[in-house]
Design a protein around this motif. Structure first.
Motif, PDB file in Angstrom:
ATOM      1  N   LEU A  75       6.185  -1.794  -9.109  1.00  0.00           N
ATOM      2  CA  LEU A  75       5.674  -3.030  -8.521  1.00  0.00           C
ATOM      3  C   LEU A  75       6.372  -4.339  -9.309  1.00  0.00           C
ATOM      4  O   LEU A  75       6.111  -4.243 -10.769  1.00  0.00           O
ATOM      5  CB  LEU A  75       4.522  -3.342  -8.240  1.00  0.00           C
ATOM      6  N   LYS A  76       6.912  -5.284  -8.748  1.00  0.00           N
ATOM      7  CA  LYS A  76       7.301  -6.486  -9.584  1.00  0.00           C
ATOM      8  C   LYS A  76       6.047  -7.038  -9.934  1.00  0.00           C
ATOM      9  O   LYS A  76       5.049  -7.411  -8.993  1.00  0.00           O
ATOM     10  CB  LYS A  76       8.116  -7.570  -8.553  1.00  0.00           C
ATOM     11  N   PRO A  77       5.987  -7.631 -11.141  1.00  0.00           N
ATOM     12  CA  PRO A  77       4.603  -8.075 -11.644  1.00  0.00           C
ATOM     13  C   PRO A  77       4.305  -9.276 -10.979  1.00  0.00           C
ATOM     14  O   PRO A  77       5.204 -10.266 -10.540  1.00  0.00           O
ATOM     15  CB  PRO A  77       4.932  -8.493 -13.029  1.00  0.00           C
ATOM     16  N   SER A  78       3.327  -9.949 -10.895  1.00  0.00           N
ATOM     17  CA  SER A  78       2.497 -10.997 -10.100  1.00  0.00           C
ATOM     18  C   SER A  78       3.016 -12.183 -10.702  1.00  0.00           C
ATOM     19  O   SER A  78       2.927 -13.543 -10.086  1.00  0.00           O
ATOM     20  CB  SER A  78       1.021 -11.069  -9.789  1.00  0.00           C
ATOM     21  N   SER A  79       3.303 -12.230 -12.113  1.00  0.00           N
ATOM     22  CA  SER A  79       3.796 -13.485 -12.698  1.00  0.00           C
ATOM     23  C   SER A  79       4.816 -13.334 -13.941  1.00  0.00           C
ATOM     24  O   SER A  79       4.666 -12.049 -14.665  1.00  0.00           O
ATOM     25  CB  SER A  79       2.377 -14.152 -13.305  1.00  0.00           C
ATOM     26  N   SER A  80       5.727 -14.027 -14.244  1.00  0.00           N
ATOM     27  CA  SER A  80       6.421 -13.695 -15.189  1.00  0.00           C
ATOM     28  C   SER A  80       5.857 -13.916 -16.591  1.00  0.00           C
ATOM     29  O   SER A  80       6.426 -13.726 -17.531  1.00  0.00           O
ATOM     30  CB  SER A  80       7.661 -14.873 -15.149  1.00  0.00           C
ATOM     31  N   GLU A  81       4.604 -14.580 -16.652  1.00  0.00           N
ATOM     32  CA  GLU A  81       4.082 -14.685 -17.902  1.00  0.00           C
ATOM     33  C   GLU A  81       3.117 -13.523 -18.355  1.00  0.00           C
ATOM     34  O   GLU A  81       2.483 -13.391 -19.390  1.00  0.00           O
ATOM     35  CB  GLU A  81       3.223 -15.872 -17.528  1.00  0.00           C
ATOM     36  N   SER A  93       0.759  -1.012  -0.246  1.00  0.00           N
ATOM     37  CA  SER A  93      -0.068  -0.036   0.110  1.00  0.00           C
ATOM     38  C   SER A  93       0.908   1.174   0.035  1.00  0.00           C
ATOM     39  O   SER A  93       0.510   2.118  -0.762  1.00  0.00           O
ATOM     40  CB  SER A  93      -1.010  -0.078   1.136  1.00  0.00           C
ATOM     41  N   ALA A  94       1.949   1.254   0.658  1.00  0.00           N
ATOM     42  CA  ALA A  94       2.750   2.385   0.841  1.00  0.00           C
ATOM     43  C   ALA A  94       3.652   2.538  -0.335  1.00  0.00           C
ATOM     44  O   ALA A  94       3.958   3.645  -0.813  1.00  0.00           O
ATOM     45  CB  ALA A  94       3.524   2.403   1.973  1.00  0.00           C
ATOM     46  N   GLN A  95       4.123   1.377  -1.126  1.00  0.00           N
ATOM     47  CA  GLN A  95       4.848   1.509  -2.222  1.00  0.00           C
ATOM     48  C   GLN A  95       4.007   2.135  -3.224  1.00  0.00           C
ATOM     49  O   GLN A  95       4.468   2.784  -4.345  1.00  0.00           O
ATOM     50  CB  GLN A  95       5.223   0.123  -2.621  1.00  0.00           C
ATOM     51  N   THR A  96       2.505   1.827  -3.417  1.00  0.00           N
ATOM     52  CA  THR A  96       1.831   2.400  -4.251  1.00  0.00           C
ATOM     53  C   THR A  96       1.461   3.696  -4.236  1.00  0.00           C
ATOM     54  O   THR A  96       1.436   4.589  -5.076  1.00  0.00           O
ATOM     55  CB  THR A  96       0.822   1.322  -4.890  1.00  0.00           C
ATOM     56  N   ASP A 110       2.663  -1.885 -12.394  1.00  0.00           N
ATOM     57  CA  ASP A 110       3.705  -2.761 -12.594  1.00  0.00           C
ATOM     58  C   ASP A 110       4.830  -2.151 -13.224  1.00  0.00           C
ATOM     59  O   ASP A 110       4.910  -1.575 -14.132  1.00  0.00           O
ATOM     60  CB  ASP A 110       3.209  -4.022 -13.486  1.00  0.00           C
ATOM     61  N   ARG A 111       6.169  -2.740 -12.825  1.00  0.00           N
ATOM     62  CA  ARG A 111       7.490  -2.631 -13.479  1.00  0.00           C
ATOM     63  C   ARG A 111       7.428  -3.211 -14.943  1.00  0.00           C
ATOM     64  O   ARG A 111       7.307  -4.215 -14.854  1.00  0.00           O
ATOM     65  CB  ARG A 111       8.534  -3.060 -12.529  1.00  0.00           C
ATOM     66  N   ASP A 112       7.794  -2.492 -15.892  1.00  0.00           N
ATOM     67  CA  ASP A 112       7.823  -2.871 -17.231  1.00  0.00           C
ATOM     68  C   ASP A 112       9.177  -2.919 -17.631  1.00  0.00           C
ATOM     69  O   ASP A 112       9.760  -2.004 -18.176  1.00  0.00           O
ATOM     70  CB  ASP A 112       6.842  -2.085 -18.101  1.00  0.00           C
TER      71      ASP A 112
END
Length: 774
Positions: free
Chosen positions: A551-557, A46-49, A524-526
């Protein structure tokens, strides 16, 4: 830690109705923002976003398109922005195992709230012909399915490519290039259903389909008229500008069928007194006048304002800006003739507003050195919306209220980059100059025949004339009118493709085969082969700025929308066996995917106003696109002038025993996304299936407050459209007018009931009857 997704749909039996609020935001908004954020993301995330949203080096909110000022608060977001961020940055995920557990038929029994709350989509998923469950596939397999289906079409016009307003400028530009490379202009978008009427009216009268004001104009405006808009729920950060205008001595007039808390009193959470609330002396009263207009009566009201200005001009000779009119406009006499021909009796009947109320606002305009008119869907989703907005422009032109400080038109966009997407070419009818620039840059022949807008696309799928549907974001099924017709239309296709971040009903109403492609979001970080990337967006006031996810994406896919389009573009055009190679746009799709600066270089060469694109977005706040009416009082209309127009006065005629319904959002909602079960400003808790009626209409129908009813729409095609099991809520609304939430009531909006010229569905003008349930 974040909480788990709900197990059940909303239980409408738990719905309760309390008192409506007379003030907006304040401490309750802060508490609700933090609660939803903690539920979805947990404390660290929450703080990060939340500390990065709408910041210069952060990401642009995926909610509304309200601009940011030069000075940013540490918490530069509103309650609904926090909800949007929490929904996207949630720790909840929807992996392949979820689809193995839930069949499509099972998911069809779930409501919009349940579906959206499950979390982020993580893998490409395919629903096979005859399949009952989605199954995970590789990106290669998913893309090959799309390429094969497109290659099998008899004509490129058998494919439809929809775009949601959250798509970045870079993704939108490549998407339209890919579509035109295939050979079609079938590029419907969400603007077709919201501000298309604004663009139609403003392009004709002012030569630009956008607003003509800046944030500074709004902050310092002497008079702001807000019509058909509820900023407290739909654009809460606008309230800060309205507060500034009030403190600078400005006046605000609110025009709406419902009294909305956000236009009554604003408790600004950015300062201590706002948090303390009204009872401790905090908060700012906003609307000086509230005109409770009948649904669809806005054209009559602005006709009345023009008539009053004319009468005072004829009496004093001091009301009109004669120099502006002579130098910059055409068509005045025809417009004045239409004012003289319109009686005050017709104006008051159509609007439901007394002559005294109208002339009071007119006197405010006469006394004011500048006037801004803001509007949203309440003015754009009627049969006569374009005429209504032409009359809004007419009134402003009389006093020269375009191209001077604190004055102009302000259509407020409800989606974060819907305006930018149109600038990038997401439109079925782009002008020749855009096509010429596109062809020159990419050495191909883009198609000139006009494509399908949203309503035409549904008709084409319904009639078997379109066999592939691709949606770049959004929730097409729930955003569009005539739900049953739209769903059947999509089921008629061979393939439906949804590029999405979250689960929604459009994933369940499919063609013979269906794909879900999981996309990165704003948070998400792109990271591509060229390093971490940024994208850009355009806000409601034509400012273009960068957005960078953290943010690091929830999945590498997961893939970015740009990566998805680039991979498809490479397969469609650049390979030896590419099916559309013969007239392919000449672009290195892989280079564009690796480094988004390549895309911005192409945009600079094609789209006016984007010179030195890369350097200009390095500056805090980005840059503002040129705007002739605002910048220099130049008007690129067909006449080269600002055009007065003479319009036939229209308003809905409601048969006896019937009501006119407007569809609207709850406070726990953003477009089709349902964040929660409440609409606390209107006193609704733990449910959504309510219809707001006046006490007089309730009594005349032989009903009581709290009764259960069915809503049945009536239109000229004779088809009966039903939305069942709604609770009657007695509310302050003009007699003969009703309101209920969408998307639950989209089923009542006839597909072929559209605004003249713009083709926008008439979601604010639905004639209904009310039947007692049971």
């Amino acid at each position: 830690m974040a909480t788990k997704a709900p197990k059940d749909n909303i239980d409408e039996a738990q719905l309760t109705v309390g008192a409506r609020k007379t003030r907006a935001v304040g401490l309750p908004a802060v508490i609700n923002s933090l609660k939803i954020s903690m539920d979805q993301m947990g404390p660290v995330r929450s703080a990060q976003t939340l500390l990065a949203v709408n910041q210069v080096k952060g990401f642009d909110c995926m909610g509304c398109a309200w601009p940011e000022g030069d000075k940013r608060h540490t918490a530069e977001f509103c309650e609904n922005g926090a909800k949007a961020v929490a929904e996207e940055a949630t720790r909840r995920t929807v992996p392949p195992s979820f689809f193995a557990e839930h069949s499509v038929q099972d998911l069809m029994t779930r409501d919009d709230y349940w579906l959206g709350q499950q979390g982020r989509l993580t893998h490409p998923m395919l629903l096979d012909d005859g399949g009952t469950h989605y199954r995970a596939v590789s990106w290669d397999e998913a893309n090959q399915v799309i390429v094969d289906e497109l290659a099998a079409l008899d004509s490129p016009d058998e494919a439809v490519f929809y775009t949601s307003g959250r798509t970045s400028n870079e993704a939108a530009f490549l998407y339209q290039l890919m579509v035109r490379g295939i050979g079609t202009n079938n590029l419907p978008d969400c603007s077709n259903m919201c501000h298309e009427s604004s663009g139609s009216a403003l392009n004709e009268t002012l030569g630009v389909g956008k607003g003509t004001v800046s944030l500074l104009d709004l902050d310092t405006a002497p008079l702001i008229i807000i019509a058909g808009q509820n900023p407290g729920t739909n654009h809460p950060r606008m309230l800060t500008s309205l507060e500034k205008a009030k403190k600078n001595g400005g006046a605000i007039v609110a025009i709406n069928p419902l009294p909305e808390a956000g236009l009554m009193r604003f408790e600004n959470p950015q300062n201590p007194m706002g948090l303390l609330g009204t009872r401790f002396g905090g908060g700012t009263a906003l609307a000086d006048d509230f005109l409770q207009i009948r649904i669809g009566g806005d054209q009559a009201l602005f006709r009345g304002l023009g008539k009053h200005l004319l009468e005072r001009e004829e009496a004093t000779g001091t009301v009109f800006d004669h120099d502006f009119i002579a130098e910059h406009t055409l068509g005045l006499e025809d417009y004045l003739a239409s004012l003289r021909e319109t009686s005050w009796e017709e104006i008051t009947t159509a609007s439901g507003i007394s002559k005294a109320e109208i002339t009071k606002v007119g006197d405010r305009m006469i006394a004011s050195p500048g006037t801004i008119v803001c509007w949203a869907m309440g003015l754009t989703q009627h049969k006569h919306s374009v005429s209504t907005l032409r009359d809004v422009v007419n009134v402003l032109l009389l006093q020269g209220n375009v191209g001077k400080p604190g004055a102009g038109v302000c259509p407020v966009r409800g989606h974060s980059n819907v305006q930018g997407d149109r600038t990038m070419g997401i439109f079925e009818r782009m002008p020749e100059a855009f096509h010429d620039a596109l062809d020159k840059r990419f050495h191909f022949a883009s198609p000139r025949r006009h494509g399908f807008d949203t309503v035409a696309a549904i008709r084409a799928m319904r009639d078997g004339k379109a066999r592939v549907f691709m949606g770049m974001g959004g929730n097409f099924v729930r955003a569009t009118p005539d739900t049953n017709v739209t769903e059947q239309a999509l089921r008629n296709t061979r393939l439906t493709v949804q590029v999405s971040t979250k689960l929604n009903r459009s994933h369940l109403v499919t063609g013979t085969r269906a794909l879900i492609l999981p996309a990165l979001g704003r948070t998400d970080r792109d990271t591509q082969s060229g390093g971490d990337q940024r994208v850009t967006v355009e806000d409601s006031m034509s400012a273009v700025h960068a957005s960078t996810g953290r943010l690091k994406p929830s999945s590498s896919e997961m893939r970015s929308e740009i990566a998805i389009v680039c991979d498809l573009g490479d397969r469609l055009f650049a390979r030896e066996d590419s099916p559309f190679r013969s007239n392919a746009p000449q672009l290195d799709w892989k280079a564009a995917q690796a480094d988004y600066r390549v895309i911005r270089q192409h945009i600079s060469a094609v789209v006016p106003g984007f010179d030195d694109f890369e350097d200009r977005i390095d500056k805090p706040g980005g840059f503002v696109l040129p705007n002739g009416p605002r910048d220099s009082r130049t008007f690129t209309t067909a006449t080269g002038m600002a055009n007065f127009t003479a319009n036939t006065l229209e308003y809905p005629k409601v048969p006896a025993g019937r009501l006119i319904l407007q569809t609207l959002r709850s406070h726990d909602q953003y477009n089709t996304t349902i964040y929660g079960k409440d609409d606390r400003y209107r006193g609704i808790h733990n449910g959504r299936r309510v219809v707001f009626l006046s006490p007089e209409d309730i009594a005349e129908a032989g009903l009581d407050d709290g009764d259960m009813v069915h809503l049945v729409s009536e239109w000229s095609d004779g088809v009966e459209r039903r939305a069942e099991d709604f609770r009657v809520v007695a509310y302050s609304t003009p007699k003969g007018c009703a309101a209920a939430y969408y998307p639950e009531t989209n089923v009542l909006v006839p597909l072929d009931s559209t605004a003249d010229i713009s083709g926008t569905p008439t979601s604010k003008s639905v004639i209904i009857r009310v039947e007692r349930a049971g």
